[in-house]
Scaffold this motif. Structure first.
Motif, PDB file in Angstrom:
ATOM      1  N   CYS A 244      -1.124   6.883  -3.082  1.00  0.00           N
ATOM      2  CA  CYS A 244      -0.998   6.318  -1.739  1.00  0.00           C
ATOM      3  C   CYS A 244      -1.027   7.480  -0.760  1.00  0.00           C
ATOM      4  O   CYS A 244      -0.495   8.556  -1.046  1.00  0.00           O
ATOM      5  CB  CYS A 244       0.304   5.535  -1.600  1.00  0.00           C
ATOM      6  SG  CYS A 244       0.397   4.673  -0.006  1.00  0.00           S
ATOM      7  N   CYS A 246       0.534   7.816   1.896  1.00  0.00           N
ATOM      8  CA  CYS A 246       1.758   8.062   2.659  1.00  0.00           C
ATOM      9  C   CYS A 246       2.398   9.384   2.234  1.00  0.00           C
ATOM     10  O   CYS A 246       2.363   9.757   1.069  1.00  0.00           O
ATOM     11  CB  CYS A 246       2.754   6.913   2.468  1.00  0.00           C
ATOM     12  SG  CYS A 246       3.415   6.723   0.799  1.00  0.00           S
ATOM     13  N   CYS A 277       7.077   2.673   3.060  1.00  0.00           N
ATOM     14  CA  CYS A 277       5.625   2.667   3.285  1.00  0.00           C
ATOM     15  C   CYS A 277       5.151   1.216   3.261  1.00  0.00           C
ATOM     16  O   CYS A 277       5.461   0.457   2.334  1.00  0.00           O
ATOM     17  CB  CYS A 277       4.909   3.475   2.218  1.00  0.00           C
ATOM     18  SG  CYS A 277       3.113   3.271   2.259  1.00  0.00           S
ATOM     19  N   CYS A 280       2.742   0.984  -0.157  1.00  0.00           N
ATOM     20  CA  CYS A 280       3.215   1.090  -1.543  1.00  0.00           C
ATOM     21  C   CYS A 280       4.712   0.865  -1.666  1.00  0.00           C
ATOM     22  O   CYS A 280       5.246   0.832  -2.775  1.00  0.00           O
ATOM     23  CB  CYS A 280       2.837   2.441  -2.126  1.00  0.00           C
ATOM     24  SG  CYS A 280       3.762   3.807  -1.413  1.00  0.00           S
TER      25      CYS A 280
HETATM   26 ZN   LIG Z   1       2.627   4.589   0.427  1.00  0.00          ZN
END
Ligand SMILES: [Zn+2]
Length: 311
Positions: A244, A246, A277, A280
């Motif tokens: 992800c 993030c 996030c 996710c």
């Molecule tokens: Zn994430």
């Protein structure tokens, strides 16, 4: 052989065979997402399908599969990059009473207005390349059928998928007809009799695969189980990982844009700032010292537009 995509071609090069099994990457992805079993199953199948498609990308970028639902599940979104970094999420409308009878249709297409979108997003898009987007109605009872429908109607590609997922692993098998060499453009769907035989032979074998085999066998073992009597052209396995975009840094930049007054008021109320996030579910915590750092001179002054896409 965990988290691996394997690609093969039939010896006459007319049919593509790909097999996939995810376990560690999948469990990492689910770690912060609290989803009912029936949604995990659908999301895992969509994830397996997305990796299988990303394995054929001809550019650096990503495949995004998105199902917009009108039932208890409002959204499933999966993104896989050409480097096989995967992320996936599902959003529910309130609490979901789960049932083992739940299907793609009951969970996401209650009134027939669910939509299935496939996006191909080149990294070069910032330099003028286009996002490709195809949208079709949500046809079929399973993720595999919905995607087969899309591939047939939007891509004119004969594609068959066998997908399975639970909270421990996801597995997938893809068969796809290669465009015939003699019919490069006008009649791409015309194939020789021998190619038809190869395609039908592969489907007959693939149809014998069980859900347990998809969940448990690594891609090489799965392919061998089905095609042990056939000569196949085999390509090296490719590792798949959960990824992800993030990061703590990105969350910090986002918090910075809220302004010191807003952050101070959250701190006063809750003692810390907590953000999950959006994609996710990974949690990020900022205590008073972290928050003071957000507004120290020269830190996080620049917020790049668009850098938080899909978060
Ligand atoms: Zn994430």
């Amino acid at each position: 052989m965990n988290d691996t995509l394997k690609k093969y071609l039939t010896i006459d090069h007319s049919t593509r065979i790909q097999s996939l099994r995810l376990s560690d990457a999948w469990k990492t992805g689910l770690a912060h997402q609290n989803l009912p079993a029936s949604v995990v199953r659908l999301l895992g199948e969509l994830s397996a399908a997305c990796v299988l498609l990303a394995g054929n990308l001809k550019f650096d970028g990503s495949v995004i599969l998105q199902v917009q639902g009108t039932g208890p599940v409002s959204l499933m979104m999966v993104e896989c990059t050409s480097a096989l970094g995967l992320r996936a999420t599902a959003h529910l409308r309130g609490e979901l009473a789960t049932s083992s009878d739940d299907t793609l249709q009951t969970l996401m297409n209650a009134d027939g207005k669910g939509r299935f979108t496939v996006m191909l997003d080149p990294e070069a898009r910032a330099r003028g390349a286009n996002l490709y987007q195809g949208i079709v109605p949500l046809e079929g009872d399973t993720v595999a059928h919905a995607l087969e429908y899309y591939m047939k109607h939007s891509e004119q590609l004969d594609t068959r998928l066998w997908l399975a997922a639970d909270e421990h692993s996801c597995g997938g098998l893809l068969l796809q007809r290669m465009p015939s060499a003699q019919n490069s453009s006008a009649q791409a769907s015309t194939h020789s009799e021998a190619e038809d035989d190869t395609w039908n032979h592969c489907i007959t074998l693939a149809d014998t695969i069980s859900r347990d085999e998809l969940l448990e066998l690594d891609p090489e073992a799965l392919t061998h189980r089905l095609f042990w009597q056939d000569d196949l052209v085999s390509f090296p396995g490719q590792a798949v990982s959960w990824h992800c975009s993030c990061t703590r840094e990105r969350v910090a930049r986002m918090l910075h844009t809220l302004g010191q007054q807003e952050i101070d008021s959250i701190l006063a109320e809750q003692g810390h700032v907590h953000i999950d996030c959006h994609f996710c579910g990974k949690p990020y915590d900022f205590d008073a010292v972290d928050c003071a750092g957000l507004f120290a001179d020269g830190v996080h002054q620049v917020h790049a537009p668009g850098s938080d896409r899909l978060q």
